[in-house]
Design a protein around this motif. Structure first.
Motif, PDB file in Angstrom:
ATOM      1  N   LYS A 162      13.847  11.083  -1.860  1.00 18.35           N
ATOM      2  CA  LYS A 162      12.554  10.275  -1.805  1.00 18.35           C
ATOM      3  C   LYS A 162      12.776   9.225  -2.617  1.00 18.35           C
ATOM      4  N   ILE A 163      11.692   8.366  -2.245  1.00 18.52           N
ATOM      5  CA  ILE A 163      11.626   6.993  -3.116  1.00 18.52           C
ATOM      6  C   ILE A 163      10.230   7.085  -3.757  1.00 18.52           C
ATOM      7  N   THR A 164      10.055   6.477  -4.947  1.00 18.22           N
ATOM      8  CA  THR A 164       8.874   6.584  -5.593  1.00 18.22           C
ATOM      9  C   THR A 164       8.568   5.169  -6.295  1.00 18.22           C
ATOM     10  N   PHE A 165       7.368   4.797  -6.639  1.00 20.20           N
ATOM     11  CA  PHE A 165       6.886   3.490  -7.361  1.00 20.20           C
ATOM     12  C   PHE A 165       5.638   3.579  -7.864  1.00 20.20           C
ATOM     13  N   PRO A 166       5.362   3.215  -9.081  1.00 22.23           N
ATOM     14  CA  PRO A 166       3.867   3.119  -9.590  1.00 22.23           C
ATOM     15  C   PRO A 166       3.247   1.822  -9.436  1.00 22.23           C
ATOM     16  N   LYS A 168      -0.370  -0.855 -10.504  1.00 21.35           N
ATOM     17  CA  LYS A 168      -1.832  -1.244 -10.898  1.00 21.35           C
ATOM     18  C   LYS A 168      -2.515  -2.075  -9.978  1.00 21.35           C
ATOM     19  N   PHE A 169      -2.018  -2.009  -8.700  1.00 21.13           N
ATOM     20  CA  PHE A 169      -2.613  -2.888  -7.778  1.00 21.13           C
ATOM     21  C   PHE A 169      -3.131  -2.063  -6.617  1.00 21.13           C
ATOM     22  N   ASP A 170      -4.033  -2.730  -5.866  1.00 20.46           N
ATOM     23  CA  ASP A 170      -4.796  -2.177  -4.623  1.00 20.46           C
ATOM     24  C   ASP A 170      -4.457  -2.651  -3.381  1.00 20.46           C
ATOM     25  N   MET A 171      -3.327  -3.592  -3.129  1.00 15.85           N
ATOM     26  CA  MET A 171      -2.910  -4.091  -1.985  1.00 15.85           C
ATOM     27  C   MET A 171      -2.068  -3.094  -0.840  1.00 15.85           C
ATOM     28  N   VAL A 172      -2.613  -2.034  -0.662  1.00 21.69           N
ATOM     29  CA  VAL A 172      -1.842  -1.229  -0.003  1.00 21.69           C
ATOM     30  C   VAL A 172      -2.056  -1.195   1.566  1.00 21.69           C
ATOM     31  N   GLU A 173      -2.929  -2.051   2.107  1.00 21.68           N
ATOM     32  CA  GLU A 173      -3.214  -1.889   3.443  1.00 21.68           C
ATOM     33  C   GLU A 173      -2.156  -2.052   4.130  1.00 21.68           C
ATOM     34  N   PRO A 174      -1.045  -2.974   3.869  1.00 19.83           N
ATOM     35  CA  PRO A 174       0.167  -3.044   5.091  1.00 19.83           C
ATOM     36  C   PRO A 174       0.949  -1.735   5.036  1.00 19.83           C
ATOM     37  N   LEU A 175       0.809  -0.710   3.957  1.00 16.87           N
ATOM     38  CA  LEU A 175       1.633   0.369   3.707  1.00 16.87           C
ATOM     39  C   LEU A 175       0.972   1.395   4.704  1.00 16.87           C
ATOM     40  N   LEU A 176      -0.198   1.428   4.958  1.00 17.49           N
ATOM     41  CA  LEU A 176      -0.885   2.579   5.602  1.00 17.49           C
ATOM     42  C   LEU A 176      -0.515   2.945   6.723  1.00 17.49           C
ATOM     43  N   GLY A 177       0.060   2.174   7.743  1.00 18.02           N
ATOM     44  CA  GLY A 177       0.496   2.528   8.850  1.00 18.02           C
ATOM     45  C   GLY A 177       2.157   3.057   9.006  1.00 18.02           C
ATOM     46  N   LEU A 178       2.696   2.672   8.054  1.00 15.30           N
ATOM     47  CA  LEU A 178       4.337   3.056   7.733  1.00 15.30           C
ATOM     48  C   LEU A 178       4.586   4.245   8.196  1.00 15.30           C
ATOM     49  N   GLU A 179       5.891   4.352   8.730  1.00 11.69           N
ATOM     50  CA  GLU A 179       6.590   5.904   8.903  1.00 11.69           C
ATOM     51  C   GLU A 179       6.936   6.221   7.467  1.00 11.69           C
ATOM     52  N   HIS A 180       6.395   7.142   6.963  1.00  9.86           N
ATOM     53  CA  HIS A 180       7.102   7.376   5.667  1.00  9.86           C
ATOM     54  C   HIS A 180       7.469   8.799   5.588  1.00  9.86           C
ATOM     55  N   GLY A 181       7.209   9.787   6.506  1.00 15.09           N
ATOM     56  CA  GLY A 181       7.728  11.059   6.730  1.00 15.09           C
ATOM     57  C   GLY A 181       7.575  11.881   5.243  1.00 15.09           C
ATOM     58  N   GLY A 182       6.438  11.432   4.632  1.00 18.85           N
ATOM     59  CA  GLY A 182       6.370  12.163   3.207  1.00 18.85           C
ATOM     60  C   GLY A 182       7.114  12.188   2.260  1.00 18.85           C
ATOM     61  N   ARG A 183       8.076  11.171   2.299  1.00 12.74           N
ATOM     62  CA  ARG A 183       9.128  10.895   1.497  1.00 12.74           C
ATOM     63  C   ARG A 183       8.938   9.683   0.627  1.00 12.74           C
ATOM     64  N   VAL A 184       7.787   9.161   0.527  1.00 13.60           N
ATOM     65  CA  VAL A 184       7.580   8.086  -0.547  1.00 13.60           C
ATOM     66  C   VAL A 184       6.462   8.583  -1.374  1.00 13.60           C
ATOM     67  N   ILE A 185       6.898   8.626  -2.686  1.00 16.68           N
ATOM     68  CA  ILE A 185       5.807   9.182  -3.487  1.00 16.68           C
ATOM     69  C   ILE A 185       5.147   7.928  -4.179  1.00 16.68           C
ATOM     70  N   PHE A 186       3.705   7.819  -3.946  1.00 22.60           N
ATOM     71  CA  PHE A 186       3.001   6.802  -4.318  1.00 22.60           C
ATOM     72  C   PHE A 186       2.250   7.103  -5.961  1.00 22.60           C
ATOM     73  N   ARG A 187       2.443   6.461  -6.802  1.00 19.45           N
ATOM     74  CA  ARG A 187       1.646   6.845  -8.239  1.00 19.45           C
ATOM     75  C   ARG A 187       0.836   5.676  -8.596  1.00 19.45           C
ATOM     76  N   MET A 188      -0.442   5.915  -8.643  1.00 20.86           N
ATOM     77  CA  MET A 188      -1.652   4.932  -8.939  1.00 20.86           C
ATOM     78  C   MET A 188      -1.661   5.024 -10.454  1.00 20.86           C
ATOM     79  N   SER A 189      -1.484   3.919 -11.207  1.00 24.25           N
ATOM     80  CA  SER A 189      -1.675   3.970 -12.756  1.00 24.25           C
ATOM     81  C   SER A 189      -3.297   3.747 -12.961  1.00 24.25           C
ATOM     82  N   VAL A 190      -3.706   4.465 -13.900  1.00 27.24           N
ATOM     83  CA  VAL A 190      -5.218   4.161 -14.221  1.00 27.24           C
ATOM     84  C   VAL A 190      -5.571   4.288 -15.704  1.00 27.24           C
TER      85      VAL A 190
END
Ligand code: SF4
Length: 331
Positions: A162-166, A168-190
């Motif tokens: 897996k890969i992961t990244f945190p 503090k930004f919201d510009m995720v639209e381009p990532l939504l349609g990617l093939e990620h296979g459940g192997r990309v852990i997305f972490r939002m800082s709040v």
């Protein structure tokens, strides 16, 4: 994002990304430098220039590729395609490493870095998790380089684990349609919105962050929240209770069911104080003599008894407001 000038290592123009950036920012002055690590003109500027220095874009080639072991969400911290950032969080951990030169540096040798990452992932007996966003904010960086669009499909197709990244930004639209296979852990800082407004200068609002993480979760990415850093400003308990209430009402049912939490209490430093005093004279001083103690190398953290109180308060409030959500750690 508006920049004033680009400082670049001339060899970076022989890389595909270097060429792309040259075209993208062709209207700006391009100033050659010997190394992204030591730009004399920047090093000599006073601390009061910190904010203006961040209006420059630095382009170079990453030469250090040493992975550091990590034992939180990932197994390794991977130096990846950028360091620094255009935002100006008053506690930014990168200031400890780069001092006032915490501006955004983009490294154009992404093919080399991803090849290495894929190779390392394939060599291990167990699937590993790699943190690729510990030196910058990759969601922000992606708006300039599209490096996540390059990284995610290739890693999922050719790598293992897996890969992961945190962020503090919201510009995720381009990532939504990617093939990620459940192997990309997305972490939002709040953080509570008043803290974002006063301290996390130049980042997305809490509402935008909540919406972005809901969308990533809906798109099938495994998602977590980082409540980080917890800053014990006056009235902090009320602020963090309100944050948890806002999360409870704003997060989707799927996110609340599936998410995990990481909680990190703020570390501050002598360097932050020196820079912030000169660069943001009206900003509040995050150094709290009553609650903080030295942690070596000019750094300060909350005293053990203060940390213990914060930990038990946060655990109880999380349980009361969000229920049995998984808390990976409080550090
Ligand atoms: Fe630093 Fe992250 Fe804030 Fe950017 S968003 S200034 S990298 S803490």
């Amino acid at each position: 994002m508006k920049f004033d000038a680009v400082y670049y290592e001339p060899d970076s123009l022989s890389y595909t990304l270097g060429e792309q950036l040259k075209e993208q920012f062709s209207s700006l002055p391009w100033i050659p430098i010997a190394s992204h690590n030591s730009i004399k003109e920047m090093q000599e500027k006073p601390n009061s220039e910190f904010g203006r220095m961040k209006r420059n874009l630095i382009i170079g080639i990453r030469k250090t590729h040493k992975y550091e072991e990590n034992h939180k969400v990932s197994d390794y911290l991977v130096p990846y395609t950028s360091s620094g950032c255009t935002a100006m969080c008053l506690y930014c951990y990168l200031v400890c490493n780069y001092n006032k030169c915490a501006y955004l540096r983009l490294f154009v040798n992404r093919e080399q870095m991803l090849d290495r990452l894929i190779k390392k992932s394939m060599k291990s007996v167990q699937p590993l998790a790699f943190e690729i966003g510990s030196n910058s904010d990759l969601v922000l960086e992606n708006t300039i380089t599209q490096n996540l669009l390059y990284t995610i499909p290739r890693f999922v197709e050719e790598g293992r684990g897996k890969i992961t990244f945190p962020t503090k930004f919201d510009m995720v639209e381009p990532l939504l349609g990617l093939e990620h296979g459940g192997r990309v852990i997305f972490r939002m800082s709040v953080n509570p919105q008043p803290i974002i407004s006063r301290i996390e200068l130049g980042t997305s609002s809490l509402k935008q962050r909540i919406q972005a993480v809901n969308e990533m979760c809906e798109a099938g990415y495994p998602c977590g929240l980082l409540i980080a850093p917890v800053i014990m400003v006056d009235g902090w308990k009320k602020l963090y209770t309100e944050l948890l209430e806002e999360l409870e009402s704003g997060l989707s049912a799927k996110m609340k069911r599936e998410m995990f939490l990481e909680i990190i209490l703020m570390t501050y430093s002598y360097v932050h104080r020196a820079i912030n005093q000169d660069a943001f004279p009206g900003a509040e001083d995050l150094y709290d003599q009553e609650r903080m103690t030295g942690r070596g190398r000019g750094r300060y953290c909350y005293r053990p008894e203060v940390r213990a109180e914060a930990e038990s308060f946060l655990r109880a409030e999380i349980k009361r407001i969000l229920g049995d959500v998984q808390i990976l750690y409080i550090s």
